[in-house]
Write a protein that holds these residues in place. Structure first.
Motif, PDB file in Angstrom:
ATOM      1  N   TYR A 120       6.458   5.265   5.223  1.00 44.27           N
ATOM      2  CA  TYR A 120       6.903   3.749   3.874  1.00 44.27           C
ATOM      3  C   TYR A 120       5.164   3.300   3.490  1.00 44.27           C
ATOM      4  O   TYR A 120       5.020   2.356   4.376  1.00 44.27           O
ATOM      5  N   ILE A 121       5.118   2.869   1.882  1.00 44.76           N
ATOM      6  CA  ILE A 121       4.698   1.408   2.419  1.00 44.76           C
ATOM      7  C   ILE A 121       5.319   0.520   1.892  1.00 44.76           C
ATOM      8  O   ILE A 121       6.224   0.433   0.403  1.00 44.76           O
ATOM      9  N   PRO A 122       5.507   0.030   1.798  1.00 41.91           N
ATOM     10  CA  PRO A 122       5.799  -1.809   2.150  1.00 41.91           C
ATOM     11  C   PRO A 122       5.992  -2.708   0.685  1.00 41.91           C
ATOM     12  O   PRO A 122       4.920  -2.359   0.365  1.00 41.91           O
ATOM     13  N   ALA A 123       6.912  -3.351   0.573  1.00 45.54           N
ATOM     14  CA  ALA A 123       6.951  -3.210  -1.518  1.00 45.54           C
ATOM     15  C   ALA A 123       6.361  -4.553  -0.979  1.00 45.54           C
ATOM     16  O   ALA A 123       5.262  -4.791  -2.354  1.00 45.54           O
ATOM     17  N   TYR A 124       6.325  -5.195  -0.057  1.00 44.61           N
ATOM     18  CA  TYR A 124       5.093  -6.702   0.003  1.00 44.61           C
ATOM     19  C   TYR A 124       3.355  -5.739  -0.158  1.00 44.61           C
ATOM     20  O   TYR A 124       2.841  -6.650  -0.999  1.00 44.61           O
ATOM     21  N   VAL A 125       3.379  -5.023   0.427  1.00 41.72           N
ATOM     22  CA  VAL A 125       2.123  -4.551  -0.206  1.00 41.72           C
ATOM     23  C   VAL A 125       1.773  -3.709  -1.455  1.00 41.72           C
ATOM     24  O   VAL A 125       1.089  -3.746  -2.176  1.00 41.72           O
ATOM     25  N   ARG A 126       2.703  -3.212  -1.609  1.00 44.77           N
ATOM     26  CA  ARG A 126       2.745  -2.196  -2.996  1.00 44.77           C
ATOM     27  C   ARG A 126       2.954  -3.639  -4.660  1.00 44.77           C
ATOM     28  O   ARG A 126       2.167  -3.933  -5.580  1.00 44.77           O
ATOM     29  N   ARG A 127       3.563  -5.084  -3.769  1.00 42.36           N
ATOM     30  CA  ARG A 127       2.993  -6.155  -4.514  1.00 42.36           C
ATOM     31  C   ARG A 127       1.525  -6.411  -5.001  1.00 42.36           C
ATOM     32  O   ARG A 127       1.249  -7.070  -5.850  1.00 42.36           O
ATOM     33  N   TYR A 128       0.935  -6.272  -3.885  1.00 40.07           N
ATOM     34  CA  TYR A 128       0.016  -7.158  -3.983  1.00 40.07           C
ATOM     35  C   TYR A 128      -1.333  -6.157  -5.344  1.00 40.07           C
ATOM     36  O   TYR A 128      -1.003  -5.286  -5.394  1.00 40.07           O
ATOM     37  N   PRO A 129      -1.998  -7.165  -5.501  1.00 41.33           N
ATOM     38  CA  PRO A 129      -2.169  -8.481  -5.375  1.00 41.33           C
ATOM     39  C   PRO A 129      -1.603  -9.550  -6.547  1.00 41.33           C
ATOM     40  O   PRO A 129      -2.135 -10.787  -6.521  1.00 41.33           O
ATOM     41  N   PHE A 130      -0.524  -9.043  -6.638  1.00 45.17           N
ATOM     42  CA  PHE A 130       0.920 -10.425  -7.294  1.00 45.17           C
ATOM     43  C   PHE A 130       1.289 -10.528  -6.476  1.00 45.17           C
ATOM     44  O   PHE A 130       1.679 -10.046  -5.207  1.00 45.17           O
TER      45      PHE A 130
END
Length: 257
Positions: A100-110
């Protein structure tokens, strides 16, 4: 949310992953955007944990331990045992696609930043992200009319949803603390030099199995109704993933020898 107000928004404290954050501005960043790079997850390689939001616990529990850290009991996803070593990111900046790719990671770079005087949050961007470019982007931040591109609008929506989930997560942790469900836990490994005294490799806060088992039926029903029960169960299940972290850490160590 896509254009910085006259009063600069503030991004307070140390924000994991982010280095050079600026409020997204249609004039200053009109030619900016993102482009494809060969090492898309290199920004994550040196981080052995990332903040987690409670709605993703059920998705993340099959991949990583979900633990609580610090005085504020912030939930995080464990991706390694020590700073500088994420055991899910390869040397060439790829992420293990089986997990799973964490939401915090998927949010980057925003990321969002709060504004003074209770104004709406402003979306910011990390200009030091390797895939953020100053010109000729594959996906620009703004269109020819100076409005947020479809890509940016999707990012804004995601950042907004993440912000709402982060507030819900804070409330979830507050309820766990109020019920006195969290206790200090640790992870130990065998010490070849001293078999009777294993080495502690991680310390954290976690839900007490004994206190959780002692909750009344009414309290469990309340937790089921507000979603806390699913998050707690996912957290407890995720602690079985420590074996994966230890195994991968050992494999990385052997490769570096």
């Amino acid at each position: 949310m896509a254009d910085a107000p006259a009063n600069e928004p503030r991004l307070t404290g140390s924000v994991p992953l982010y280095k050079n954050v600026e409020p997204l501005n249609r004039q200053k960043h009109k030619n900016y955007g993102v482009t494809t790079v060969s090492n898309p997850f290199s920004f994550l390689r040196d981080w052995h944990f990332v903040p987690a939001i409670s709605p993703e616990f059920a998705y993340a529990c099959g991949s990583f331990p979900i633990i609580f850290l610090g005085e504020k009991k912030m939930p995080v996803l464990v991706m390694g045992l020590r700073q500088g070593s994420n055991v899910f990111v390869t040397e060439d900046g790829q992420f293990d696609h089986e997990h799973y790719i964490p939401a915090y990671v998927r949010r980057y770079p925003f990321v969002s930043a709060t504004n003074p005087d209770d104004q709406a949050s402003t979306v910011c961007v990390d200009l030091d992200a390797e895939f953020v470019v100053e010109e000729n982007p594959e996906r620009p931040f703004f269109n020819e009319n100076g409005e947020p591109s479809d890509y940016t609008q999707q990012a804004i929506d995601f950042v907004s949803a993440f912000e709402n989930d982060a507030r819900a997560t804070e409330a979830f942790v507050e309820r766990l603390v109020a019920m006195d469900l969290l206790e200090q836990k640790d992870v130990k490994v065998a010490n070849p030099q001293d078999p009777e005294n294993p080495v502690t490799v991680a310390e954290y806060w976690g839900v007490s199995n004994e206190k959780f088992a002692a909750l009344s039926g009414d309290k469990l029903k309340e937790m089921q109704d507000n979603g806390d029960l699913t998050a707690v169960m996912a957290h407890l299940i995720s602690l079985q993933r420590w074996d994966r972290i230890l195994r991968r850490t050992s494999q990385v160590g052997q490769q570096q020898v």
